[in-house]
Write a protein that holds these residues in place. Structure first.
Motif, PDB file in Angstrom:
ATOM      1  N   GLN A  66       0.877  -1.170   0.000  1.00 38.68           N
ATOM      2  CA  GLN A  66       0.000   0.000   0.000  1.00 38.68           C
ATOM      3  C   GLN A  66       0.917   1.224   0.000  1.00 38.68           C
ATOM      4  OE1 GLN A  66      -3.419  -0.065   2.708  1.00 38.68           O
ATOM      5  NE2 GLN A  66      -2.828   1.949   3.447  1.00 38.68           N
ATOM      6  N   TYR A  67       1.028   1.882  -1.174  1.00 38.44           N
ATOM      7  CA  TYR A  67       1.917   3.033  -1.327  1.00 38.44           C
ATOM      8  C   TYR A  67       1.106   4.327  -1.282  1.00 38.44           C
ATOM      9  CZ  TYR A  67       5.458  -0.236  -3.129  1.00 38.44           C
ATOM     10  OH  TYR A  67       6.352  -1.256  -3.291  1.00 38.44           O
ATOM     11  N   LEU A  68       1.503   5.228  -0.419  1.00 35.72           N
ATOM     12  CA  LEU A  68       0.848   6.530  -0.353  1.00 35.72           C
ATOM     13  C   LEU A  68       1.287   7.377  -1.539  1.00 35.72           C
ATOM     14  CD1 LEU A  68      -0.904   8.596   1.190  1.00 35.72           C
ATOM     15  CD2 LEU A  68       1.188   9.299   2.388  1.00 35.72           C
ATOM     16  N   LEU A  69       0.321   7.855  -2.332  1.00 37.88           N
ATOM     17  CA  LEU A  69       0.602   8.759  -3.452  1.00 37.88           C
ATOM     18  C   LEU A  69       0.344  10.202  -3.064  1.00 37.88           C
ATOM     19  CD1 LEU A  69      -1.044   6.747  -6.381  1.00 37.88           C
ATOM     20  CD2 LEU A  69       1.334   6.667  -5.565  1.00 37.88           C
ATOM     21  N   TYR A  70      -0.702  10.422  -2.240  1.00 40.88           N
ATOM     22  CA  TYR A  70      -1.024  11.776  -1.798  1.00 40.88           C
ATOM     23  C   TYR A  70      -1.894  11.709  -0.553  1.00 40.88           C
ATOM     24  CZ  TYR A  70      -2.817  16.528  -1.581  1.00 40.88           C
ATOM     25  OH  TYR A  70      -3.129  17.789  -1.154  1.00 40.88           O
ATOM     26  N   ALA A  71      -1.592  12.547   0.421  1.00 42.79           N
ATOM     27  CA  ALA A  71      -2.429  12.704   1.612  1.00 42.79           C
ATOM     28  C   ALA A  71      -2.787  14.174   1.728  1.00 42.79           C
ATOM     29  CB  ALA A  71      -1.696  12.232   2.868  1.00 42.79           C
ATOM     30  N   ASP A  72      -4.072  14.455   1.691  1.00 44.53           N
ATOM     31  CA  ASP A  72      -4.551  15.821   1.855  1.00 44.53           C
ATOM     32  C   ASP A  72      -4.077  16.348   3.211  1.00 44.53           C
ATOM     33  OD1 ASP A  72      -6.568  18.048   1.185  1.00 44.53           O
ATOM     34  OD2 ASP A  72      -7.225  17.371   3.168  1.00 44.53           O
ATOM     35  N   PRO A  73      -3.571  17.582   3.297  1.00 49.09           N
ATOM     36  CA  PRO A  73      -3.049  18.098   4.562  1.00 49.09           C
ATOM     37  C   PRO A  73      -4.106  18.221   5.658  1.00 49.09           C
ATOM     38  CG  PRO A  73      -3.041  19.824   2.878  1.00 49.09           C
ATOM     39  CD  PRO A  73      -3.394  18.545   2.194  1.00 49.09           C
ATOM     40  N   PHE A  74      -5.377  18.204   5.289  1.00 50.44           N
ATOM     41  CA  PHE A  74      -6.453  18.279   6.280  1.00 50.44           C
ATOM     42  C   PHE A  74      -7.119  16.924   6.479  1.00 50.44           C
ATOM     43  CE2 PHE A  74      -6.096  22.535   4.411  1.00 50.44           C
ATOM     44  CZ  PHE A  74      -5.762  23.249   5.555  1.00 50.44           C
ATOM     45  N   ASP A  75      -6.487  15.867   5.971  1.00 47.17           N
ATOM     46  CA  ASP A  75      -6.993  14.487   6.087  1.00 47.17           C
ATOM     47  C   ASP A  75      -8.389  14.309   5.512  1.00 47.17           C
ATOM     48  OD1 ASP A  75      -4.659  13.489   7.137  1.00 47.17           O
ATOM     49  OD2 ASP A  75      -5.315  13.611   9.221  1.00 47.17           O
ATOM     50  N   ARG A  76      -8.739  15.107   4.505  1.00 43.52           N
ATOM     51  CA  ARG A  76     -10.033  14.945   3.851  1.00 43.52           C
ATOM     52  C   ARG A  76     -10.030  13.742   2.906  1.00 43.52           C
ATOM     53  NH1 ARG A  76     -10.470  20.917   1.511  1.00 43.52           N
ATOM     54  NH2 ARG A  76      -8.332  20.306   1.067  1.00 43.52           N
ATOM     55  N   PHE A  77      -8.855  13.418   2.354  1.00 38.01           N
ATOM     56  CA  PHE A  77      -8.750  12.262   1.469  1.00 38.01           C
ATOM     57  C   PHE A  77      -7.299  11.842   1.325  1.00 38.01           C
ATOM     58  CE2 PHE A  77      -8.166  15.838  -1.378  1.00 38.01           C
ATOM     59  CZ  PHE A  77      -7.293  15.404  -2.359  1.00 38.01           C
ATOM     60  N   SER A  78      -7.127  10.631   0.847  1.00 35.17           N
ATOM     61  CA  SER A  78      -5.797  10.117   0.522  1.00 35.17           C
ATOM     62  C   SER A  78      -5.905   9.290  -0.754  1.00 35.17           C
ATOM     63  CB  SER A  78      -5.232   9.270   1.668  1.00 35.17           C
ATOM     64  OG  SER A  78      -6.100   8.205   2.004  1.00 35.17           O
ATOM     65  N   ILE A  79      -4.780   9.197  -1.464  1.00 32.27           N
ATOM     66  CA  ILE A  79      -4.705   8.427  -2.706  1.00 32.27           C
ATOM     67  C   ILE A  79      -3.573   7.424  -2.539  1.00 32.27           C
ATOM     68  CG2 ILE A  79      -4.430   8.521  -5.211  1.00 32.27           C
ATOM     69  CD1 ILE A  79      -5.136  11.570  -4.957  1.00 32.27           C
ATOM     70  N   VAL A  80      -3.876   6.176  -2.825  1.00 31.88           N
ATOM     71  CA  VAL A  80      -2.949   5.082  -2.544  1.00 31.88           C
ATOM     72  C   VAL A  80      -2.905   4.137  -3.736  1.00 31.88           C
ATOM     73  CG1 VAL A  80      -2.492   3.176  -0.937  1.00 31.88           C
ATOM     74  CG2 VAL A  80      -3.617   5.240  -0.109  1.00 31.88           C
ATOM     75  N   SER A  81      -1.721   3.620  -4.059  1.00 32.34           N
ATOM     76  CA  SER A  81      -1.663   2.522  -5.028  1.00 32.34           C
ATOM     77  C   SER A  81      -1.521   1.221  -4.241  1.00 32.34           C
ATOM     78  CB  SER A  81      -0.501   2.687  -6.020  1.00 32.34           C
ATOM     79  OG  SER A  81       0.747   2.532  -5.404  1.00 32.34           O
ATOM     80  N   PHE A  82      -2.360   0.259  -4.583  1.00 34.19           N
ATOM     81  CA  PHE A  82      -2.270  -1.084  -4.010  1.00 34.19           C
ATOM     82  C   PHE A  82      -1.642  -1.973  -5.058  1.00 34.19           C
ATOM     83  CE2 PHE A  82      -4.884   0.459  -0.733  1.00 34.19           C
ATOM     84  CZ  PHE A  82      -4.989  -0.497   0.266  1.00 34.19           C
ATOM     85  N   VAL A  83      -0.576  -2.670  -4.677  1.00 35.78           N
ATOM     86  CA  VAL A  83       0.161  -3.510  -5.614  1.00 35.78           C
ATOM     87  C   VAL A  83       0.099  -4.944  -5.104  1.00 35.78           C
ATOM     88  CG1 VAL A  83       2.369  -3.895  -6.758  1.00 35.78           C
ATOM     89  CG2 VAL A  83       1.667  -1.561  -6.147  1.00 35.78           C
ATOM     90  N   TRP A  84      -0.418  -5.815  -5.956  1.00 33.85           N
ATOM     91  CA  TRP A  84      -0.679  -7.206  -5.586  1.00 33.85           C
ATOM     92  C   TRP A  84       0.180  -8.137  -6.428  1.00 33.85           C
ATOM     93  CZ3 TRP A  84      -4.913  -7.320  -2.181  1.00 33.85           C
ATOM     94  CH2 TRP A  84      -5.702  -6.178  -2.168  1.00 33.85           C
TER      95      TRP A  84
END
Length: 193
Positions: free
Chosen positions: A58-76
């Protein structure tokens, strides 16, 4: 130019969330934004595509500074899957490469969880999860011979959220915080078997 696609997605989703969009609006307008992001597989940097031989990443691509959302790549890697788990917040899952099989689980009167319907996500497909509708599932790489990658967008910083995995036969839950494979917070998915 490829990294500009992710930045464009971040900006557009931020604007949508700043409008106090409902979950239904996020799952309509945000889903279209994610479909556009994953429509061409030419933007994800290679360091966020590397599988691990024992458990998915689970790689973090972006975390909103106010924790409203995050974008993650899942690699299987081939054959890898999650335990039965929840999210506690809304999420959208866009298939970038390969295929994933998602199976919903439903709690029974005795507390156990029974597998329900399954679906296969192919590249370009976006699925949703929400504690308001269907939040408990298991996800697996549908391929035994290739890596699959999906892009997940959550309504919070998913790597910091307290969640649970469930023993389907007993319903027993184990609390965990997933972390990320590419941050100082360890990837704890590997410890919640």
């Amino acid at each position: 130019m490829a990294d500009g696609k992710l930045l464009h997605f971040v900006k557009e989703l931020t604007l949508l969330l700043e409008q106090q969009a409902s979950e239904a609006e996020i799952f309509t307008k945000g889903k279209k934004l994610l479909e556009n992001l994953i429509s061409v597989d030419d933007w994800l940097p290679e360091e966020f595509t590397k599988p691990h031989p024992q458990y998915y990443q689970q790689y973090l691509l972006y975390a909103d500074p106010f924790d409203r959302f995050s974008i993650v790549s899942f690699v299987w890697a081939p054959g890898q899957k999650t335990p039965v788990h929840n999210h506690t917040l809304w999420g959208m899952v866009g298939q970038l490469r390969g295929e994933e099989k998602g199976t919903h689980y439903h709690q029974q009167a005795d507390g156990s969880y029974k597998a329900g319907s399954s679906s296969i996500c192919s590249p370009g497909h976006v699925d949703t999860v929400s504690p308001n509708t269907h939040d408990i599932h298991e996800v697996a790489n549908n391929h035994q011979d290739q890596t699959s990658i999906s892009i997940h967008v959550y309504g919070g910083n998913i790597g910091k959220v307290q969640r649970a995995v469930f023993d389907p036969s007993t319903g027993t839950e184990k609390i965990f915080i997933s972390g990320y494979a590419n941050t100082l917070v360890p990837n704890l998915w590997s410890q919640v078997k």
